[in-house]
Design a protein around this motif. Structure first.
Motif, PDB file in Angstrom:
ATOM      1  N   THR A 149      23.077  27.429 -15.363  1.00 38.88           N
ATOM      2  CA  THR A 149      23.602  26.903 -14.069  1.00 38.88           C
ATOM      3  C   THR A 149      25.152  27.103 -13.955  1.00 38.88           C
ATOM      4  OG1 THR A 149      23.695  24.781 -14.760  1.00 38.88           O
ATOM      5  CG2 THR A 149      21.677  25.439 -13.806  1.00 38.88           C
ATOM      6  N   ILE A 150      25.742  27.250 -12.603  1.00 37.45           N
ATOM      7  CA  ILE A 150      27.065  26.972 -12.316  1.00 37.45           C
ATOM      8  C   ILE A 150      27.100  25.962 -11.327  1.00 37.45           C
ATOM      9  CG2 ILE A 150      27.643  29.318 -12.982  1.00 37.45           C
ATOM     10  CD1 ILE A 150      28.006  30.180 -10.344  1.00 37.45           C
ATOM     11  N   LEU A 151      28.395  25.154 -11.013  1.00 35.52           N
ATOM     12  CA  LEU A 151      28.526  24.131 -10.299  1.00 35.52           C
ATOM     13  C   LEU A 151      29.402  25.125  -9.196  1.00 35.52           C
ATOM     14  CD1 LEU A 151      29.485  21.054 -11.762  1.00 35.52           C
ATOM     15  CD2 LEU A 151      27.334  21.473 -10.649  1.00 35.52           C
ATOM     16  N   TRP A 152      29.097  24.913  -7.807  1.00 37.15           N
ATOM     17  CA  TRP A 152      29.831  25.704  -6.829  1.00 37.15           C
ATOM     18  C   TRP A 152      30.291  24.933  -5.335  1.00 37.15           C
ATOM     19  CZ3 TRP A 152      31.057  29.637  -9.440  1.00 37.15           C
ATOM     20  CH2 TRP A 152      31.882  30.537  -8.891  1.00 37.15           C
ATOM     21  N   PRO A 153      31.318  25.259  -4.833  1.00 37.10           N
ATOM     22  CA  PRO A 153      31.734  24.442  -3.829  1.00 37.10           C
ATOM     23  C   PRO A 153      30.852  25.108  -2.609  1.00 37.10           C
ATOM     24  CG  PRO A 153      33.485  25.988  -4.396  1.00 37.10           C
ATOM     25  CD  PRO A 153      32.430  26.211  -5.652  1.00 37.10           C
ATOM     26  N   ASP A 154      30.380  24.337  -1.713  1.00 38.66           N
ATOM     27  CA  ASP A 154      29.848  24.735  -0.463  1.00 38.66           C
ATOM     28  C   ASP A 154      30.784  24.650   0.546  1.00 38.66           C
ATOM     29  OD1 ASP A 154      30.045  22.421   0.692  1.00 38.66           O
ATOM     30  OD2 ASP A 154      27.924  21.784   0.615  1.00 38.66           O
ATOM     31  N   ARG A 155      30.497  25.245   1.946  1.00 33.38           N
ATOM     32  CA  ARG A 155      31.638  25.259   2.811  1.00 33.38           C
ATOM     33  C   ARG A 155      32.202  23.820   3.110  1.00 33.38           C
ATOM     34  NH1 ARG A 155      27.763  27.893   6.878  1.00 33.38           N
ATOM     35  NH2 ARG A 155      26.281  26.219   7.142  1.00 33.38           N
ATOM     36  N   ASP A 156      31.501  22.912   2.662  1.00 38.41           N
ATOM     37  CA  ASP A 156      32.291  21.482   3.162  1.00 38.41           C
ATOM     38  C   ASP A 156      32.717  20.928   1.709  1.00 38.41           C
ATOM     39  OD1 ASP A 156      31.214  21.547   5.707  1.00 38.41           O
ATOM     40  OD2 ASP A 156      29.137  20.738   4.881  1.00 38.41           O
ATOM     41  N   HIS A 200      20.421  42.612  -9.855  1.00 32.90           N
ATOM     42  CA  HIS A 200      20.051  42.010  -8.871  1.00 32.90           C
ATOM     43  C   HIS A 200      19.577  40.621  -9.520  1.00 32.90           C
ATOM     44  CE1 HIS A 200      19.028  45.246  -6.070  1.00 32.90           C
ATOM     45  NE2 HIS A 200      18.748  46.154  -7.617  1.00 32.90           N
ATOM     46  N   VAL A 201      20.023  39.541  -8.704  1.00 30.01           N
ATOM     47  CA  VAL A 201      20.201  38.338  -9.220  1.00 30.01           C
ATOM     48  C   VAL A 201      19.293  37.275  -8.291  1.00 30.01           C
ATOM     49  CG1 VAL A 201      21.431  36.094  -9.995  1.00 30.01           C
ATOM     50  CG2 VAL A 201      22.368  38.496 -10.287  1.00 30.01           C
ATOM     51  N   THR A 202      18.439  36.575  -9.070  1.00 31.22           N
ATOM     52  CA  THR A 202      17.795  35.560  -8.071  1.00 31.22           C
ATOM     53  C   THR A 202      18.265  34.221  -8.591  1.00 31.22           C
ATOM     54  OG1 THR A 202      15.673  37.079  -7.668  1.00 31.22           O
ATOM     55  CG2 THR A 202      15.472  34.645  -7.520  1.00 31.22           C
ATOM     56  N   PHE A 203      18.711  33.356  -7.690  1.00 24.24           N
ATOM     57  CA  PHE A 203      19.388  32.050  -7.901  1.00 24.24           C
ATOM     58  C   PHE A 203      18.828  31.087  -6.944  1.00 24.24           C
ATOM     59  CE2 PHE A 203      22.600  34.016  -5.662  1.00 24.24           C
ATOM     60  CZ  PHE A 203      23.199  32.943  -4.827  1.00 24.24           C
ATOM     61  N   THR A 204      18.741  29.688  -7.361  1.00 26.53           N
ATOM     62  CA  THR A 204      18.150  28.618  -6.483  1.00 26.53           C
ATOM     63  C   THR A 204      19.450  27.558  -6.393  1.00 26.53           C
ATOM     64  OG1 THR A 204      16.003  28.885  -7.295  1.00 26.53           O
ATOM     65  CG2 THR A 204      16.531  26.782  -6.283  1.00 26.53           C
ATOM     66  N   ASP A 205      19.568  27.251  -5.059  1.00 24.22           N
ATOM     67  CA  ASP A 205      20.786  26.144  -5.030  1.00 24.22           C
ATOM     68  C   ASP A 205      19.632  24.897  -5.099  1.00 24.22           C
ATOM     69  OD1 ASP A 205      22.091  23.798  -3.623  1.00 24.22           O
ATOM     70  OD2 ASP A 205      22.360  25.114  -1.728  1.00 24.22           O
ATOM     71  N   GLU A 206      20.088  24.052  -6.100  1.00 25.78           N
ATOM     72  CA  GLU A 206      19.298  23.067  -6.607  1.00 25.78           C
ATOM     73  C   GLU A 206      19.365  21.865  -5.565  1.00 25.78           C
ATOM     74  OE1 GLU A 206      19.934  21.970 -10.395  1.00 25.78           O
ATOM     75  OE2 GLU A 206      18.699  23.651 -11.370  1.00 25.78           O
ATOM     76  N   GLU A 221      30.274  20.200  -4.228  1.00 25.01           N
ATOM     77  CA  GLU A 221      29.908  20.876  -5.419  1.00 25.01           C
ATOM     78  C   GLU A 221      28.222  20.935  -5.510  1.00 25.01           C
ATOM     79  OE1 GLU A 221      31.419  19.446  -9.211  1.00 25.01           O
ATOM     80  OE2 GLU A 221      32.760  21.244  -9.078  1.00 25.01           O
ATOM     81  N   ARG A 222      27.789  22.098  -5.527  1.00 22.21           N
ATOM     82  CA  ARG A 222      26.233  22.554  -5.498  1.00 22.21           C
ATOM     83  C   ARG A 222      25.800  23.128  -6.925  1.00 22.21           C
ATOM     84  NH1 ARG A 222      24.614  24.351   0.386  1.00 22.21           N
ATOM     85  NH2 ARG A 222      23.467  22.487   0.686  1.00 22.21           N
ATOM     86  N   ARG A 223      24.713  22.794  -7.437  1.00 25.55           N
ATOM     87  CA  ARG A 223      24.493  23.592  -8.792  1.00 25.55           C
ATOM     88  C   ARG A 223      23.394  24.823  -8.213  1.00 25.55           C
ATOM     89  NH1 ARG A 223      24.527  21.797 -13.498  1.00 25.55           N
ATOM     90  NH2 ARG A 223      25.146  19.634 -13.060  1.00 25.55           N
TER      91      ARG A 223
END
Length: 127
Positions: free
Chosen positions: A102-109, A55-61, A112-114
Motif C-alpha cells: 500500500t501507499i498513502l496518497w493525497p486526494d484532491r481535498d 497494468h496495475v489494479t489498485f483499491t482505494d481502501e 490521505e488515502r490508502r
C-alpha cells in the motif's frame, strides 16, 4: 509546493508537483527516491512488480473502489484509455510496488488515502 492536477477522477488526485510560483514540474524521481531505487535489467525484474507499461489494479481502501491503469510515458497517457503517466503522483508512487503493498496518497481535498495494489500484469509499450 503547489499541486497542479493533470486530471482528477473519482476523488483520486493525479497530478504533477510544481515548485511554488513555477510552471515547470520538478524532475522525477527526486534524489531521495533514486537513492532507494534498485535497478534490474528487464529480464531480471522481480515478477509482479509495477514497472513501466504494467497494468496495475489498485483499491482505494477508504471508498473500496477499484481502479485499473496502465503505467506509461507522458506522451502516451490517456485517462479515457486507462493509461496514466509515470510522472503523475500516483504513477510515480506505484512504481516498484507488488500486490498487497500500500501507499498513502493525497486526494484532491488533501486527505490521505490508502491505495492497495491488488494485481500487476506486465504490459507492452503503447503503439
Amino acid at each position: 509546493m503547489a499541486l497542479v492536477p493533470i486530471f482528477q477522477r473519482h476523488g483520486i488526485f493525479l497530478g504533477t508537483p510544481l515548485a511554488s510560483g513555477s510552471s515547470r514540474p520538478h524532475s522525477f524521481p527526486d534524489s531521495a527516491t533514486r537513492s532507494r531505487a534498485v535497478l534490474h535489467k528487464a529480464a531480471r525484474r522481480p515478477p509482479g512488480t509495477v514497472t513501466m507499461h504494467s497494468h496495475v489494479t489498485f483499491t482505494d481502501e477508504a471508498s473500496d473502489r477499484e481502479y485499473r491503469y496502465q503505467l506509461v510515458f507522458p506522451k502516451d497517457a490517456d485517462v479515457a484509455e486507462n493509461r496514466i503517466s509515470v510522472l503523475t503522483l500516483v504513477g510515480a508512487g506505484l512504481i516498484g510496488l507488488k500486490p498487497g503493498q500500500t501507499i498513502l496518497w493525497p486526494d484532491r481535498d488533501g486527505r490521505e488515502r490508502r491505495l492497495k495494489v491488488m494485481s500487476v500484469e506486465r504490459g507492452s509499450p503503447v503503439t
